[in-house]
Design a protein around this motif. Structure first.
Motif, PDB file in Angstrom:
ATOM      1  N   PHE A   8       0.808  -1.212   0.000  1.00 18.61           N
ATOM      2  CA  PHE A   8       0.000   0.000   0.000  1.00 18.61           C
ATOM      3  C   PHE A   8       0.847   1.270   0.000  1.00 18.61           C
ATOM      4  N   TRP A   9       1.931   1.295   0.761  1.00 21.96           N
ATOM      5  CA  TRP A   9       2.751   2.498   0.810  1.00 21.96           C
ATOM      6  C   TRP A   9       3.913   2.461  -0.167  1.00 21.96           C
ATOM      7  N   GLY A  10       4.140   1.335  -0.773  1.00 25.14           N
ATOM      8  CA  GLY A  10       5.174   1.230  -1.785  1.00 25.14           C
ATOM      9  C   GLY A  10       4.670   1.629  -3.154  1.00 25.14           C
ATOM     10  N   GLN A  11       3.455   2.126  -3.213  1.00 24.09           N
ATOM     11  CA  GLN A  11       2.816   2.597  -4.437  1.00 24.09           C
ATOM     12  C   GLN A  11       2.776   1.516  -5.508  1.00 24.09           C
ATOM     13  N   ALA A  12       2.284   0.359  -5.121  1.00 24.66           N
ATOM     14  CA  ALA A  12       2.106  -0.741  -6.068  1.00 24.66           C
ATOM     15  C   ALA A  12       0.961  -0.381  -7.024  1.00 24.66           C
ATOM     16  N   PRO A  13       1.008  -0.884  -8.235  1.00 25.06           N
ATOM     17  CA  PRO A  13      -0.084  -0.620  -9.183  1.00 25.06           C
ATOM     18  C   PRO A  13      -1.420  -1.158  -8.668  1.00 25.06           C
ATOM     19  N   LEU A  14      -2.485  -0.545  -9.113  1.00 26.25           N
ATOM     20  CA  LEU A  14      -3.826  -0.896  -8.644  1.00 26.25           C
ATOM     21  C   LEU A  14      -4.168  -2.374  -8.850  1.00 26.25           C
ATOM     22  N   PRO A  15      -3.858  -2.993  -9.998  1.00 29.75           N
ATOM     23  CA  PRO A  15      -4.186  -4.419 -10.135  1.00 29.75           C
ATOM     24  C   PRO A  15      -3.470  -5.295  -9.100  1.00 29.75           C
ATOM     25  N   ILE A  16      -2.242  -4.935  -8.767  1.00 29.78           N
ATOM     26  CA  ILE A  16      -1.510  -5.696  -7.755  1.00 29.78           C
ATOM     27  C   ILE A  16      -2.166  -5.517  -6.393  1.00 29.78           C
ATOM     28  N   LEU A  17      -2.590  -4.302  -6.084  1.00 30.17           N
ATOM     29  CA  LEU A  17      -3.279  -4.059  -4.810  1.00 30.17           C
ATOM     30  C   LEU A  17      -4.561  -4.867  -4.712  1.00 30.17           C
ATOM     31  N   LEU A  18      -5.303  -4.916  -5.815  1.00 31.18           N
ATOM     32  CA  LEU A  18      -6.572  -5.637  -5.795  1.00 31.18           C
ATOM     33  C   LEU A  18      -6.378  -7.141  -5.732  1.00 31.18           C
ATOM     34  N   LEU A  19      -5.364  -7.663  -6.401  1.00 21.57           N
ATOM     35  CA  LEU A  19      -5.157  -9.113  -6.454  1.00 21.57           C
ATOM     36  C   LEU A  19      -4.398  -9.665  -5.255  1.00 21.57           C
ATOM     37  N   ILE A  20      -3.530  -8.861  -4.658  1.00 20.94           N
ATOM     38  CA  ILE A  20      -2.704  -9.361  -3.559  1.00 20.94           C
ATOM     39  C   ILE A  20      -2.995  -8.631  -2.252  1.00 20.94           C
ATOM     40  N   GLY A  21      -3.098  -7.312  -2.300  1.00 19.41           N
ATOM     41  CA  GLY A  21      -3.235  -6.511  -1.086  1.00 19.41           C
ATOM     42  C   GLY A  21      -4.541  -6.726  -0.341  1.00 19.41           C
ATOM     43  N   ILE A  22      -5.638  -6.690  -1.050  1.00 18.45           N
ATOM     44  CA  ILE A  22      -6.944  -6.836  -0.400  1.00 18.45           C
ATOM     45  C   ILE A  22      -7.124  -8.245   0.175  1.00 18.45           C
ATOM     46  N   PRO A  23      -6.806  -9.320  -0.564  1.00 23.08           N
ATOM     47  CA  PRO A  23      -6.902 -10.648   0.053  1.00 23.08           C
ATOM     48  C   PRO A  23      -5.950 -10.831   1.238  1.00 23.08           C
ATOM     49  N   MET A  24      -4.766 -10.230   1.174  1.00 19.88           N
ATOM     50  CA  MET A  24      -3.827 -10.331   2.290  1.00 19.88           C
ATOM     51  C   MET A  24      -4.388  -9.617   3.516  1.00 19.88           C
ATOM     52  N   LEU A  25      -5.066  -8.512   3.307  1.00 15.21           N
ATOM     53  CA  LEU A  25      -5.707  -7.796   4.405  1.00 15.21           C
ATOM     54  C   LEU A  25      -6.821  -8.642   5.023  1.00 15.21           C
ATOM     55  N   ALA A  26      -7.591  -9.322   4.176  1.00 11.70           N
ATOM     56  CA  ALA A  26      -8.633 -10.219   4.675  1.00 11.70           C
ATOM     57  C   ALA A  26      -8.024 -11.383   5.455  1.00 11.70           C
ATOM     58  N   LEU A  27      -6.911 -11.925   4.973  1.00 15.79           N
ATOM     59  CA  LEU A  27      -6.235 -13.012   5.677  1.00 15.79           C
ATOM     60  C   LEU A  27      -5.698 -12.561   7.028  1.00 15.79           C
ATOM     61  N   LEU A  28      -5.273 -11.313   7.116  1.00 10.94           N
ATOM     62  CA  LEU A  28      -4.795 -10.784   8.395  1.00 10.94           C
ATOM     63  C   LEU A  28      -5.916 -10.812   9.428  1.00 10.94           C
TER      64      LEU A  28
END
Length: 72
Positions: A27-47
């Motif tokens: 999120f703070w490394g300014q990853a592209p939006l598709p990467i945030l949606l495919l990896i970031g959001i599920p990782m947040l749910a897993l947390l």
């Protein structure tokens, strides 16, 4: 009972720290939006799921439900 709760708490903290580290990197490394949606959001749910599972295990230890496999 304190010794039985130490392992789930320690593993829970280590797991949460690891996931938070990756989430912050995305999120703070300014990853592209598709990467945030495919990896970031599920990782947040897993947390949140990880925190729920650790809290559930602590509750089981406190209520003396040690052997869950004997129920099945």
């Amino acid at each position: 009972m304190g010794k039985k709760m130490a392992a789930p708490i320690i593993i829970g903290i280590i797991g949460c720290f690891y996931m938070i580290m990756w989430i912050c990197l995305l999120f703070w490394g300014q990853a592209p939006l598709p990467i945030l949606l495919l990896i970031g959001i599920p990782m947040l749910a897993l947390l949140f799921l990880w925190i729920h599972v650790v809290m559930e295990r602590i509750h089981e230890i406190r209520s003396n439900e040690e052997d869950d496999l004997s129920k099945y």
